[in-house]
Design a protein around this motif. Structure first.
Motif, PDB file in Angstrom:
ATOM      1  N   GLN B 421       0.810  -1.221   0.000  1.00 46.03           N
ATOM      2  CA  GLN B 421       0.000   0.000   0.000  1.00 46.03           C
ATOM      3  C   GLN B 421       0.845   1.273   0.000  1.00 46.03           C
ATOM      4  N   GLU B 422       1.968   1.223   0.715  1.00 46.49           N
ATOM      5  CA  GLU B 422       2.828   2.416   0.772  1.00 46.49           C
ATOM      6  C   GLU B 422       3.387   2.741  -0.613  1.00 46.49           C
ATOM      7  N   GLU B 423       3.826   1.681  -1.294  1.00 46.90           N
ATOM      8  CA  GLU B 423       4.399   1.884  -2.622  1.00 46.90           C
ATOM      9  C   GLU B 423       3.341   2.439  -3.568  1.00 46.90           C
ATOM     10  N   GLN B 424       2.116   1.951  -3.429  1.00 49.99           N
ATOM     11  CA  GLN B 424       1.063   2.457  -4.307  1.00 49.99           C
ATOM     12  C   GLN B 424       0.820   3.944  -4.051  1.00 49.99           C
ATOM     13  N   LEU B 425       0.792   4.294  -2.775  1.00 48.42           N
ATOM     14  CA  LEU B 425       0.574   5.699  -2.424  1.00 48.42           C
ATOM     15  C   LEU B 425       1.662   6.570  -3.042  1.00 48.42           C
ATOM     16  N   ARG B 426       2.914   6.126  -2.915  1.00 49.08           N
ATOM     17  CA  ARG B 426       4.043   6.867  -3.472  1.00 49.08           C
ATOM     18  C   ARG B 426       3.827   7.066  -4.970  1.00 49.08           C
ATOM     19  N   ARG B 427       3.433   6.019  -5.656  1.00 47.40           N
ATOM     20  CA  ARG B 427       3.283   6.110  -7.117  1.00 47.40           C
ATOM     21  C   ARG B 427       2.095   6.987  -7.512  1.00 47.40           C
ATOM     22  N   PHE B 428       0.983   6.861  -6.773  1.00 47.59           N
ATOM     23  CA  PHE B 428      -0.188   7.704  -7.074  1.00 47.59           C
ATOM     24  C   PHE B 428       0.198   9.179  -6.938  1.00 47.59           C
ATOM     25  N   GLU B 432       0.232  12.276  -9.709  1.00 49.31           N
ATOM     26  CA  GLU B 432      -0.537  13.518  -9.602  1.00 49.31           C
ATOM     27  C   GLU B 432       0.325  14.743  -9.878  1.00 49.31           C
ATOM     28  N   THR B 433       1.608  14.643  -9.514  1.00 51.02           N
ATOM     29  CA  THR B 433       2.460  15.827  -9.650  1.00 51.02           C
ATOM     30  C   THR B 433       3.162  15.868 -10.999  1.00 51.02           C
ATOM     31  N   ASP B 434       3.320  14.716 -11.645  1.00 52.18           N
ATOM     32  CA  ASP B 434       4.020  14.681 -12.926  1.00 52.18           C
ATOM     33  C   ASP B 434       3.031  14.868 -14.063  1.00 52.18           C
ATOM     34  N   PRO B 435       3.129  15.975 -14.810  1.00 50.50           N
ATOM     35  CA  PRO B 435       2.138  16.253 -15.860  1.00 50.50           C
ATOM     36  C   PRO B 435       2.065  15.140 -16.906  1.00 50.50           C
ATOM     37  N   ILE B 441      -3.958   8.709 -13.515  1.00 52.21           N
ATOM     38  CA  ILE B 441      -4.564   8.588 -12.185  1.00 52.21           C
ATOM     39  C   ILE B 441      -5.957   9.214 -12.187  1.00 52.21           C
ATOM     40  N   THR B 442      -6.918   8.466 -11.708  1.00 53.77           N
ATOM     41  CA  THR B 442      -8.296   8.977 -11.695  1.00 53.77           C
ATOM     42  C   THR B 442      -8.861   8.807 -10.284  1.00 53.77           C
ATOM     43  N   ASP B 443     -10.031   9.383 -10.078  1.00 54.57           N
ATOM     44  CA  ASP B 443     -10.689   9.234  -8.777  1.00 54.57           C
ATOM     45  C   ASP B 443     -10.921   7.758  -8.458  1.00 54.57           C
ATOM     46  N   ASN B 448     -10.610   2.632  -5.461  1.00 55.86           N
ATOM     47  CA  ASN B 448     -10.200   1.224  -5.406  1.00 55.86           C
ATOM     48  C   ASN B 448      -9.250   0.977  -4.238  1.00 55.86           C
ATOM     49  N   ARG B 449      -8.384   1.990  -4.003  1.00 56.76           N
ATOM     50  CA  ARG B 449      -7.384   1.856  -2.956  1.00 56.76           C
ATOM     51  C   ARG B 449      -8.030   1.614  -1.591  1.00 56.76           C
ATOM     52  N   GLU B 450      -9.202   2.200  -1.401  1.00 64.59           N
ATOM     53  CA  GLU B 450      -9.887   2.017  -0.114  1.00 64.59           C
ATOM     54  C   GLU B 450     -10.378   0.584   0.064  1.00 64.59           C
ATOM     55  N   LYS B 451     -10.474  -0.115  -1.048  1.00 65.51           N
ATOM     56  CA  LYS B 451     -10.969  -1.498  -0.955  1.00 65.51           C
ATOM     57  C   LYS B 451      -9.820  -2.499  -0.952  1.00 65.51           C
ATOM     58  N   TRP B 452      -8.640  -2.017  -0.542  1.00 65.27           N
ATOM     59  CA  TRP B 452      -7.428  -2.857  -0.583  1.00 65.27           C
ATOM     60  C   TRP B 452      -7.656  -4.233   0.024  1.00 65.27           C
ATOM     61  N   GLN B 453      -8.265  -4.255   1.218  1.00 63.32           N
ATOM     62  CA  GLN B 453      -8.389  -5.535   1.912  1.00 63.32           C
ATOM     63  C   GLN B 453      -9.333  -6.497   1.178  1.00 63.32           C
TER      64      GLN B 453
END
Lengths: 512, 512
Positions: B421-428, B432-435, B441-443, B448-453
């Motif tokens: 999960q940490e790695e995913q957060l880093r990549r998301f 968001e910052t890289d044009p 990346i979408t909503d 989906n990330r909230e449904k990780w478990q």
């Protein structure tokens, strides 16, 4: 299995015209409802060569509005198809929701042809049939209505049909025609097995006699209309309970469209009850057959092969006295007679087949069942002791049970001793007046007699579902007891002789 | 299939004592209810040698009041049994209503052993498994509760266990022990198939990891208790709807009895995400593997063999970039990448597998699916697009589908690209910052990330049900993208190399 489809059904021209028009209209209405539903319709047209499958296709294409109907004939595989898994060709032809796909030849063709031509063995075919069951179940749960027709012709009628076809329209002759006609028996026994294994609740087979073309098309049409009506009415419940929906029998459905005009003939009607034997002939033949059976029973013992005989029949048909003529011929060490009465407490605490499994004979021995596991689909069905889903399921269970027996090498002989209602009445009355026979007649016998027609239906269905190549039913002409006994002994001797001959062939006697 | 059962589960002594006592009491209470019911209980104890099946039997016999319990060990057939159909021995041991029958060895033993020792072929085993399914269905509908346990040990643990057992208690050593240990792999792949084909709704298998004996017994006990409770509560509805009753997963059931004390480990937890590659190593290995793959793809083309690759994984795990490293190596004429998005109208009008059947590659070609039919048991399950019966059914449907592919000779490689999960957060965040990456990346990704478990559970079940000997899942350690790409390429090259080698062996090159 094909016994009922070999009975002659005749339909008059007028009746055909009227019923055909009605069916045509109902098909069109139902097709419109199908279009608006989430279901699709898959019609599989198969059967013996010469049964007129091409004509059935023409009929279907006349009845349907062809815009949403596709007919697929599966013959040789194309290059494209060979390069992919075998079912790819079928998947590409599956109808979308709201549409109809008619399959001429189908996933059944290859496994049946391969086994009949000995390119595969039975286990290979069964593996393929398991795949087919999985496919049909999957599609059916997903909303496909799967209608499987098998068009049947008796052997002699096929021969005549093929010959006359060959004369009339040389162009339409299938290149496989010669093969099919020659190997009728092997194709039929393989097809029988394929049909039996894939006759599931979700996608049942409909076996239709194709001797009379008018009857054939009306039977097909009325089953089509009935199935579509039920499936579309059922749409809301779709997927919820995908279990078998035991509706009316095909027989009832076809009779309804014919308004009782055609004869509702049953397999029992095919028994010629006028057959009889003179006393002198009877004495001679009986003695000869009993001597033969005595020797054969010992041969079977030496070969370590066992045998199971099943006797069913009308009350008063003479099962008991026939069994005594059989046992009189066999050494007492080699056989056992098991009369089947109401189950014991212990038996009731198990599956209904458990009591029969218990009594399976050891190698080399013979067990004779006076009434049997068929009680499930006869008395239990008629009296309501078994629910409809229960006795419907039993056909498959009984076939599986008997296959366990035959796989082990057991010879299974099944007799239905048939008499007509008048003969039964005569015998009941004589029992009532003869003090030595009075114990044989009870109120229950009179009550059962009132349910004659229900039993007749049950026997018809029983023979249709459980008469297989390895475990055929013999319908015994019982009005003349002498004729019946000789017919039974003859049947047993023929079956045993064939087994003994086959064993001798496979294990030739060693030189001394 | 056994992946989840290879994860380490540890249970403390105290927890074991407490839970064991609770289970014991519940078993006794349930047994009393069973006695008063019309049901019987059949427990099948099977699994790899060394898993402690004998200890499990001891435990069961301690828990039950043994008056109504019979344990049957099926070893050599007796004379009596040999002389009758093979299932006779099982029928005589079936428990009556109200009673318990524990089967140590069962109808499964012979088909598995025969195929593993090559005394039969796969079609023979399948035919036998069809018979088993028919038997279990028949008994189950008749009121038998059938509980099938498979106790599993990883290979190295089996070896250690068998060695230590052999030292400690020489007397209890099975004579087959040497055979079993030697042919672990072949037994396991045959067993896997047997379990898969007979894992039905009416009589599902329960695969239990037997590495920790305390966990093994508690898992067995909690599944026993849960199954009995449901079946007895269900008594009234018995036979009415014999469809699968998709309750909780075994995992949930076991976790409940452990009150969350034991770790609820998932297959994904077994992936070592710390693995990584230095830039220099990566460049070297990538190049070498790509060169190798290029040649292998042409070899496959010449051999007319095709390949299907499936890429699944977390959002942001790097599926796309990994696929590009694969396709970069293959001649463009030989492969096709199919990105799976929402189905078209036409696709929706068919069975969900139809769209995948359409795209099966021709001989010699490679199809790469970027997401796949596994959407059914991942996103459709988690989002509720497919109902629970639907996605539960899909495991079998997907296994059948992939078997059609492998039977045709298609090589199937399936990758789950795993990150934490940490790695995913880093990549998301970096997206968001890289044009140049914002479009990626979408909503929905955040949702989906909230449904990780939930996804974690879905992946666990997916691997358990669909990782087979011929179509294994590869869990890719994706936190380091370089490591992941090399792992993927290596896996593909190894699979293809094995196929090419096998083909060469079976068709040796002709002398010029």
């Amino acid at each position: 299995m094909f016994e009922a489809a070999e009975i002659d059904h005749k339909v008059s021209k007028e009746k055909f015209k009227e019923a055909e028009m009605e069916l045509h209209q109902r098909v069109l209405t139902l097709q419109q409802r199908l279009r608006e539903s989430s279901k699709s319709l898959i019609i599989i047209v198969s059967g013996v060569e010469g049964a007129g499958k091409g004509e059935v296709l023409d009929r279907l294409n006349r009845w349907f509005d062809t815009r949403d109907v596709e007919t697929h004939a599966f013959f040789d595989e194309t290059d494209e198809e060979i390069q992919r898994p075998r079912y790819w060709r079928f998947w590409r032809c599956l109808p979308a929701r709201g549409k109809v796909g008619i399959m001429f030849g189908s996933w059944y063709t290859k496994p049946i042809v391969d086994l009949a031509l000995k390119k595969s063995d039975e286990a290979d075919m069964d593996q393929e049939l398991t795949r087919i069951n999985a496919l049909e179940q999957m599609l059916s749960i997903d909303g496909s209505i799967i209608l499987k027709f098998w068009f049947h012709l008796p052997k002699h009628k096929q021969k005549r049909r093929l010959e006359s076809e060959a004369e009339i329209k040389k162009l339409k002759k299938s290149p496989l025609l010669k093969d099919f006609s020659k190997s009728y028996d092997s194709f039929l026994s393989v097809s029988e097995r394929a049909i039996r294994v894939t006759d599931t609740g979700l996608a049942p087979w409909h076996i239709i006699g194709a001797t009379d073309m008018k009857y054939r098309d009306l039977a097909m049409g009325s089953i089509l209309v009935k199935t579509l009506e039920e499936a579309l009415a059922d749409e809301e419940a779709a997927g919820a309970n995908p279990a078998a929906n035991p509706g009316e029998s095909d027989d009832d459905i076809v009779a309804a469209i014919l308004n009782g005009e055609a004869n509702r003939a049953r397999v029992l009607d095919s028994v010629d009850l006028s057959q009889q034997l003179e006393d002198k002939d009877y004495d001679e033949q009986l003695l000869a057959l009993q001597e033969k059976l005595h020797g054969l029973a010992w041969d079977m013992f030496k070969l370590r092969r066992n045998m199971v005989m099943v006797f069913e029949g009308w009350d008063g048909a003479g099962k008991g006295s026939a069994i005594r003529r059989v046992t009189a011929a066999i050494d007492a060490r080699l056989y056992q007679v098991i009369p089947i009465a109401a189950p014991t407490d212990e038996e009731l605490a198990h599956h209904y087949l458990w009591r029969f499994w218990r009594q399976i004979p050891r190698s080399g021995h013979i067990t004779i069942y006076d009434r049997s596991w068929y009680g499930r689909v006869l008395v239990e069905r008629v009296e309501g002791f078994a629910s409809k889903p229960q006795w419907l399921r039993s056909y498959q269970e009984i076939n599986d049970f008997e296959e366990h027996l035959t796989n082990h090498g057991t010879v299974v002989c099944k007799f239905w001793v048939h008499i007509d209602q008048e003969e039964q009445l005569r015998r009941f009355k004589s029992r009532e007046t003869d003090p030595r026979k009075q114990h044989k007649i009870t109120d229950e016998d009179w009550r059962n007699r009132e349910k004659w027609q229900k039993y007749e239906e049950a026997v018809n269905d029983m023979v249709t579902h459980t008469s297989t190549a390895n475990t055929p039913w013999t319908l015994v002409a019982g009005n003349d007891k002498k004729f019946a006994r000789v017919q039974i002994l003859e049947t047993i001797c023929d079956r045993l002789q064939a087994v003994v001959d086959a064993e001798k062939e496979s294990k030739p006697a060693k030189a001394d």
